[in-house]
Design an enzyme around this catalytic site. Structure first.
Site, PDB file in Angstrom:
ATOM      1  N   LYS A 184       0.791  -1.274  -0.390  1.00  0.00           N
ATOM      2  CA  LYS A 184      -0.133   0.140  -0.108  1.00  0.00           C
ATOM      3  C   LYS A 184       0.920   1.795  -0.669  1.00  0.00           C
ATOM      4  CE  LYS A 184      -2.080  -0.681   3.712  1.00  0.00           C
ATOM      5  NZ  LYS A 184      -1.672  -2.158   4.250  1.00  0.00           N
TER       6      LYS A 184
ATOM      7  N   ARG B 165      -8.879   1.034   9.994  1.00  0.00           N
ATOM      8  CA  ARG B 165      -8.012   0.380  10.624  1.00  0.00           C
ATOM      9  C   ARG B 165      -8.538  -0.996  11.191  1.00  0.00           C
ATOM     10  NH1 ARG B 165      -2.680   0.936   9.254  1.00  0.00           N
ATOM     11  NH2 ARG B 165      -1.207  -0.967  10.052  1.00  0.00           N
TER      12      ARG B 165
ATOM     13  N   ARG C 148      11.888  -5.831   3.925  1.00  0.00           N
ATOM     14  CA  ARG C 148      11.728  -4.233   3.536  1.00  0.00           C
ATOM     15  C   ARG C 148      13.188  -3.362   4.305  1.00  0.00           C
ATOM     16  NH1 ARG C 148       5.824  -1.811   4.841  1.00  0.00           N
ATOM     17  NH2 ARG C 148       5.998  -2.634   7.109  1.00  0.00           N
TER      18      ARG C 148
ATOM     19  N   ARG D 121      12.378  -1.547   9.488  1.00  0.00           N
ATOM     20  CA  ARG D 121      11.396  -0.608  10.504  1.00  0.00           C
ATOM     21  C   ARG D 121      11.079  -1.347  12.231  1.00  0.00           C
ATOM     22  NH1 ARG D 121       5.902   0.546   7.700  1.00  0.00           N
ATOM     23  NH2 ARG D 121       4.570  -0.541   9.733  1.00  0.00           N
TER      24      ARG D 121
ATOM     25  N   ARG E 238       0.830  -8.267  13.775  1.00  0.00           N
ATOM     26  CA  ARG E 238       0.269  -7.461  13.140  1.00  0.00           C
ATOM     27  C   ARG E 238      -0.575  -8.137  11.907  1.00  0.00           C
ATOM     28  NH1 ARG E 238       5.100  -4.462  10.282  1.00  0.00           N
ATOM     29  NH2 ARG E 238       3.484  -3.420   9.576  1.00  0.00           N
TER      30      ARG E 238
END
Ligand code: AMP
Length: 218
Positions: free
Chosen positions: A13, A85, A121, A154, A165
Protein backbone atom coordinates in the site's frame (compact mmCIF):
# COMPACT_ATOMS: atom_id res chain seq x y z
CA UNK A 1 -10.28 11.97 -5.73
CA UNK A 2 -10.73 10.61 -2.25
CA UNK A 3 -9.68 6.99 -2.04
CA UNK A 4 -8.81 4.56 0.75
CA UNK A 5 -6.17 1.89 0.12
CA UNK A 6 -7.07 -1.20 2.07
CA UNK A 7 -5.01 -4.35 2.51
CA UNK A 8 -2.83 -6.30 4.91
CA UNK A 9 0.52 -5.00 6.09
CA UNK A 10 3.01 -5.85 3.34
CA UNK A 11 0.46 -5.64 0.52
CA UNK A 12 2.46 -2.76 -0.93
CA UNK A 13 0.00 0.00 0.00
CA UNK A 14 2.71 2.47 0.96
CA UNK A 15 4.80 1.93 -2.17
CA UNK A 16 1.78 2.07 -4.44
CA UNK A 17 0.22 5.04 -2.64
CA UNK A 18 3.42 7.04 -3.13
CA UNK A 19 3.52 6.35 -6.86
CA UNK A 20 -0.21 6.72 -7.40
CA UNK A 21 -0.31 10.00 -5.50
CA UNK A 22 2.43 11.39 -7.71
CA UNK A 23 0.78 10.10 -10.90
CA UNK A 24 -2.65 11.49 -10.09
CA UNK A 25 -1.40 14.61 -8.30
CA UNK A 26 -3.12 14.03 -4.97
CA UNK A 27 -1.76 13.81 -1.44
CA UNK A 28 -0.61 10.50 0.02
CA UNK A 29 -1.73 10.41 3.64
CA UNK A 30 -0.33 7.54 5.68
CA UNK A 31 -1.25 7.27 9.35
CA UNK A 32 1.73 4.96 9.85
CA UNK A 33 4.05 7.68 8.48
CA UNK A 34 2.34 10.30 10.67
CA UNK A 35 2.85 8.14 13.74
CA UNK A 36 6.49 7.35 12.92
CA UNK A 37 7.16 11.06 12.42
CA UNK A 38 5.46 11.84 15.75
CA UNK A 39 7.55 9.17 17.49
CA UNK A 40 10.79 10.40 15.91
CA UNK A 41 9.90 13.99 16.83
CA UNK A 42 9.08 13.08 20.43
CA UNK A 43 5.65 14.76 20.33
CA UNK A 44 2.89 13.99 22.82
CA UNK A 45 1.14 11.81 20.20
CA UNK A 46 4.43 10.04 19.51
CA UNK A 47 5.03 9.30 23.18
CA UNK A 48 1.54 7.88 23.60
CA UNK A 49 1.66 5.84 20.38
CA UNK A 50 5.17 4.40 20.50
CA UNK A 51 4.47 1.31 22.61
CA UNK A 52 1.56 0.25 20.42
CA UNK A 53 3.40 0.79 17.14
CA UNK A 54 6.50 -1.12 18.22
CA UNK A 55 4.37 -4.01 19.47
CA UNK A 56 2.40 -4.19 16.19
CA UNK A 57 -0.86 -3.25 17.94
CA UNK A 58 -3.31 -0.62 16.77
CA UNK A 59 -2.96 2.78 18.39
CA UNK A 60 -6.24 3.70 20.17
CA UNK A 61 -8.49 5.40 17.62
CA UNK A 62 -9.15 8.46 19.78
CA UNK A 63 -5.44 9.32 19.76
CA UNK A 64 -5.49 9.53 15.96
CA UNK A 65 -8.91 11.07 15.30
CA UNK A 66 -7.95 14.76 15.54
CA UNK A 67 -4.74 14.54 13.54
CA UNK A 68 -6.41 12.49 10.80
CA UNK A 69 -9.37 14.86 10.59
CA UNK A 70 -7.09 17.89 10.38
CA UNK A 71 -4.92 16.42 7.62
CA UNK A 72 -7.90 15.22 5.56
CA UNK A 73 -9.55 18.66 5.59
CA UNK A 74 -6.21 20.31 4.83
CA UNK A 75 -5.84 18.23 1.65
CA UNK A 76 -9.45 17.79 0.56
CA UNK A 77 -8.41 15.05 -1.88
CA UNK A 78 -6.18 12.18 -0.92
CA UNK A 79 -5.05 8.59 -1.10
CA UNK A 80 -5.48 7.38 2.42
CA UNK A 81 -3.08 4.61 3.42
CA UNK A 82 -3.41 2.78 6.74
CA UNK A 83 -6.68 4.41 7.78
CA UNK A 84 -9.32 3.26 8.59
CA UNK A 85 -7.97 0.18 10.37
CA UNK A 86 -11.26 -0.92 11.98
CA UNK A 87 -15.00 -0.36 11.64
CA UNK A 88 -15.06 2.37 14.30
CA UNK A 89 -12.52 4.41 12.30
CA UNK A 90 -14.51 3.83 9.09
CA UNK A 91 -17.63 5.11 10.82
CA UNK A 92 -15.69 8.14 12.08
CA UNK A 93 -14.60 8.87 8.52
CA UNK A 94 -18.22 8.85 7.43
CA UNK A 95 -19.05 11.60 9.93
CA UNK A 96 -16.64 14.06 8.22
CA UNK A 97 -18.81 16.27 6.08
CA UNK A 98 -17.70 16.98 2.52
CA UNK A 99 -15.17 14.15 2.51
CA UNK A 100 -17.27 11.39 0.93
CA UNK A 101 -15.08 8.62 -0.48
CA UNK A 102 -15.02 7.86 -4.21
CA UNK A 103 -13.82 4.34 -3.62
CA UNK A 104 -11.82 1.85 -1.61
CA UNK A 105 -9.07 -0.09 -3.36
CA UNK A 106 -8.45 -3.44 -1.72
CA UNK A 107 -5.00 -4.88 -2.47
CA UNK A 108 -5.21 -8.62 -1.94
CA UNK A 109 -2.05 -10.64 -1.15
CA UNK A 110 -1.59 -14.10 0.41
CA UNK A 111 0.06 -14.55 3.83
CA UNK A 112 3.32 -16.19 2.67
CA UNK A 113 4.04 -13.34 0.28
CA UNK A 114 3.28 -10.80 3.02
CA UNK A 115 5.76 -12.26 5.50
CA UNK A 116 8.47 -12.41 2.81
CA UNK A 117 7.83 -8.84 1.77
CA UNK A 118 7.73 -7.39 5.27
CA UNK A 119 10.82 -9.07 6.63
CA UNK A 120 12.84 -7.96 3.56
CA UNK A 121 11.64 -4.37 3.66
CA UNK A 122 14.14 -1.60 4.45
CA UNK A 123 13.34 2.09 4.69
CA UNK A 124 15.25 5.33 4.59
CA UNK A 125 15.02 7.02 8.01
CA UNK A 126 15.49 10.44 6.35
CA UNK A 127 13.04 10.55 3.43
CA UNK A 128 10.93 7.41 3.87
CA UNK A 129 11.93 5.76 0.56
CA UNK A 130 11.01 2.08 0.68
CA UNK A 131 13.25 -0.75 -0.59
CA UNK A 132 13.22 -4.53 -0.48
CA UNK A 133 16.42 -6.51 -0.14
CA UNK A 134 15.35 -8.93 -2.92
CA UNK A 135 12.66 -7.25 -5.01
CA UNK A 136 13.81 -3.65 -5.03
CA UNK A 137 17.30 -3.36 -3.55
CA UNK A 138 18.95 0.03 -3.08
CA UNK A 139 21.61 0.91 -5.71
CA UNK A 140 24.64 0.06 -3.53
CA UNK A 141 22.92 -2.61 -1.45
CA UNK A 142 22.58 -0.63 1.79
CA UNK A 143 22.05 3.12 1.42
CA UNK A 144 19.12 5.23 0.20
CA UNK A 145 19.45 5.92 -3.53
CA UNK A 146 17.79 9.33 -3.06
CA UNK A 147 19.64 10.87 -0.11
CA UNK A 148 22.41 8.41 0.77
CA UNK A 149 21.28 7.74 4.35
CA UNK A 150 21.85 4.25 5.71
CA UNK A 151 18.67 2.18 5.43
CA UNK A 152 17.02 0.69 8.48
CA UNK A 153 14.53 -2.05 9.21
CA UNK A 154 11.35 -0.84 10.85
CA UNK A 155 11.13 -2.06 14.44
CA UNK A 156 7.73 -3.61 13.64
CA UNK A 157 8.99 -5.44 10.52
CA UNK A 158 10.79 -8.01 12.68
CA UNK A 159 9.35 -11.47 12.25
CA UNK A 160 7.48 -11.86 15.52
CA UNK A 161 5.90 -8.42 15.25
CA UNK A 162 4.98 -9.11 11.63
CA UNK A 163 2.96 -12.14 12.78
CA UNK A 164 1.25 -10.01 15.41
CA UNK A 165 0.38 -7.33 12.84
CA UNK A 166 -1.12 -9.93 10.50
CA UNK A 167 -3.27 -11.23 13.37
CA UNK A 168 -4.44 -7.72 14.21
CA UNK A 169 -5.22 -7.12 10.54
CA UNK A 170 -7.39 -10.22 10.26
CA UNK A 171 -9.27 -9.47 13.43
CA UNK A 172 -9.73 -5.70 13.18
CA UNK A 173 -9.20 -4.54 9.61
CA UNK A 174 -10.45 -7.39 7.41
CA UNK A 175 -14.11 -6.74 8.39
CA UNK A 176 -13.77 -3.48 6.45
CA UNK A 177 -13.87 -5.47 3.20
CA UNK A 178 -17.49 -6.42 3.92
CA UNK A 179 -18.22 -2.96 5.30
CA UNK A 180 -17.16 -1.17 2.11
CA UNK A 181 -18.60 -3.87 -0.16
CA UNK A 182 -21.99 -3.25 1.39
CA UNK A 183 -21.62 0.44 0.51
CA UNK A 184 -20.75 -0.38 -3.10
CA UNK A 185 -17.33 1.24 -2.72
CA UNK A 186 -14.95 -1.72 -2.88
CA UNK A 187 -12.71 -2.50 -5.87
CA UNK A 188 -10.28 -5.41 -5.52
CA UNK A 189 -6.95 -5.91 -7.26
CA UNK A 190 -4.38 -8.69 -7.06
CA UNK A 191 -1.37 -7.36 -5.12
CA UNK A 192 1.01 -10.09 -6.30
CA UNK A 193 3.62 -9.39 -8.94
CA UNK A 194 6.10 -6.59 -9.45
CA UNK A 195 5.60 -3.04 -8.21
CA UNK A 196 4.99 -1.95 -11.83
CA UNK A 197 2.39 -4.66 -12.44
CA UNK A 198 0.44 -3.78 -9.31
CA UNK A 199 0.73 -0.08 -10.13
CA UNK A 200 -0.84 -0.65 -13.56
CA UNK A 201 -3.79 -2.52 -12.01
CA UNK A 202 -4.29 0.11 -9.32
CA UNK A 203 -4.04 3.06 -11.72
CA UNK A 204 -6.67 1.47 -13.99
CA UNK A 205 -9.14 1.45 -11.09
CA UNK A 206 -8.23 4.93 -9.86
CA UNK A 207 -8.73 6.48 -13.30
CA UNK A 208 -12.41 5.78 -12.80
CA UNK A 209 -12.42 7.96 -9.67
CA UNK A 210 -10.43 10.88 -11.03
CA UNK A 211 -12.75 13.46 -12.54
CA UNK A 212 -9.92 15.48 -14.10
CA UNK A 213 -7.85 12.54 -15.36
CA UNK A 214 -9.25 12.26 -18.92
CA UNK A 215 -8.74 15.99 -19.54
CA UNK A 216 -5.19 16.05 -18.17
CA UNK A 217 -3.87 12.89 -19.84
CA UNK A 218 -5.43 12.89 -23.34
P1 AMP B 1 1.60 1.09 8.82
O1 AMP B 1 2.77 1.88 8.41
O2 AMP B 1 0.32 1.52 8.14
O3 AMP B 1 1.81 -0.41 8.71
O4 AMP B 1 1.34 1.39 10.38
C1 AMP B 1 2.33 1.08 11.35
C2 AMP B 1 1.71 1.02 12.73
O5 AMP B 1 1.13 2.30 13.05
C3 AMP B 1 0.57 0.03 12.89
O6 AMP B 1 1.02 -1.29 13.15
C4 AMP B 1 -0.16 0.63 14.09
O7 AMP B 1 0.53 0.40 15.28
C5 AMP B 1 -0.07 2.12 13.81
N1 AMP B 1 -1.20 2.61 12.98
C6 AMP B 1 -1.15 3.09 11.71
N2 AMP B 1 -2.37 3.46 11.27
C7 AMP B 1 -3.21 3.20 12.30
C8 AMP B 1 -4.61 3.35 12.47
N3 AMP B 1 -5.40 3.82 11.49
N4 AMP B 1 -5.15 3.00 13.67
C9 AMP B 1 -4.38 2.52 14.67
N5 AMP B 1 -3.07 2.34 14.57
C10 AMP B 1 -2.46 2.67 13.40
Amino acid sequence: MRVVLLGPPGAGKGTQAERLAEYFGVAHLSTGDMLRAAIAGGTELGRQAEGYVNAGELVPSELLADVVKERLYEEGEFLLDGYPRNVAQAEFLETLEGLTLDGVLYVNVDDDTLVRRLSGRRICPEDGTIYHIENDPPPNGKDCGVCGAELIQREDDREETVRRRLGVYKEETEPLIKFYKSRGLLAEIDGKGTVDEVFTRAAEVLKGYDRGFADDHC
